[in-house]
Design a protein around this motif. Structure first.
Motif, PDB file in Angstrom:
ATOM      1  N   TYR A 100       0.837  -1.200   0.000  1.00 25.38           N
ATOM      2  CA  TYR A 100       0.000   0.000   0.000  1.00 25.38           C
ATOM      3  C   TYR A 100       0.875   1.254   0.000  1.00 25.38           C
ATOM      4  O   TYR A 100       0.573   2.234  -0.685  1.00 25.38           O
ATOM      5  CB  TYR A 100      -0.923  -0.035   1.222  1.00 25.38           C
ATOM      6  N   PHE A 138     -13.826   2.348  -2.597  1.00 25.51           N
ATOM      7  CA  PHE A 138     -12.511   2.967  -2.440  1.00 25.51           C
ATOM      8  C   PHE A 138     -12.643   4.488  -2.468  1.00 25.51           C
ATOM      9  O   PHE A 138     -11.981   5.188  -1.709  1.00 25.51           O
ATOM     10  CB  PHE A 138     -11.551   2.490  -3.533  1.00 25.51           C
ATOM     11  N   ARG A 197      -6.822   6.396   5.008  1.00 26.51           N
ATOM     12  CA  ARG A 197      -7.070   5.664   3.760  1.00 26.51           C
ATOM     13  C   ARG A 197      -6.735   4.179   3.914  1.00 26.51           C
ATOM     14  O   ARG A 197      -7.477   3.313   3.441  1.00 26.51           O
ATOM     15  CB  ARG A 197      -6.247   6.262   2.621  1.00 26.51           C
ATOM     16  N   SER A 230      -9.368   1.136   3.761  1.00 23.97           N
ATOM     17  CA  SER A 230      -9.178   0.169   2.678  1.00 23.97           C
ATOM     18  C   SER A 230      -9.269  -1.255   3.196  1.00 23.97           C
ATOM     19  O   SER A 230      -9.907  -2.119   2.588  1.00 23.97           O
ATOM     20  CB  SER A 230      -7.824   0.381   1.987  1.00 23.97           C
TER      21      SER A 230
END
Length: 163
Positions: free
Chosen positions: A28, A91, A153, A157
């Protein structure tokens, strides 16, 4: 002896879980780094032509799409559930939270960096004119905003998008 076996099995499972999470964080982060380059490139390319607030919003959106595609293909490929559009929508919901944090941090830091005589002139500078701020300062401020939104984020996720 039986207790020892149970403890070892639990230890192995915990170790595998930690390794899996670390692998996801690394992937990521790599994609986030590439997305940062996209974000900075779009922002700095558009800055001379459109208001910084609009350039920032476009940079965030383009990097969100870029990051989603790469994360869907690589980071979370084994956790894909539902169709592509549904995952992209989820997302976006998660990324908009992080993007909003980034946006507020960047605009707030820009306000601290520029000199303005009153609120009207500040709003005009941010939303209706091209901002004359050094590209290096803008890139640094934008990077600080990206870092501020990163953790949110990532957590969303894992817990929401690819759950």
């Amino acid at each position: 002896m039986k207790l020892y076996g149970i403890v070892m099995i639990n230890f192995i499972n915990i170790t595998k879980n930690i390794q899996s999470v670390l692998e996801k964080v690394i992937k990521y982060s790599i994609i986030g780094g590439l997305g940062t380059i996209v974000n900075e490139g779009v922002l700095l390319s558009l800055k001379p032509y459109i208001p910084v607030s609009v350039a920032l919003a476009l940079a965030i959106e383009i990097s969100i799409l870029f990051n989603f595609i790469l994360n869907d293909i690589w980071t979370f490929k084994e956790r894909r559930v539902g169709n592509f559009i549904k995952r992209m929508y989820k997302f976006h919901v998660a990324a908009i939270v992080g993007g909003a944090i980034q946006y507020v941090v960047v605009i707030g830091l820009i306000i601290l960096l520029i000199h303005y005589s009153n609120l009207t002139s500040l709003l005009f500078l941010l939303f209706f004119s091209t901002l004359h701020i050094s590209s290096i300062y803008l890139a640094i401020v934008n990077f600080m905003g990206i870092i501020a939104g990163f953790g949110v984020r990532f957590i969303l996720s894992i817990k929401y998008v690819w759950a």
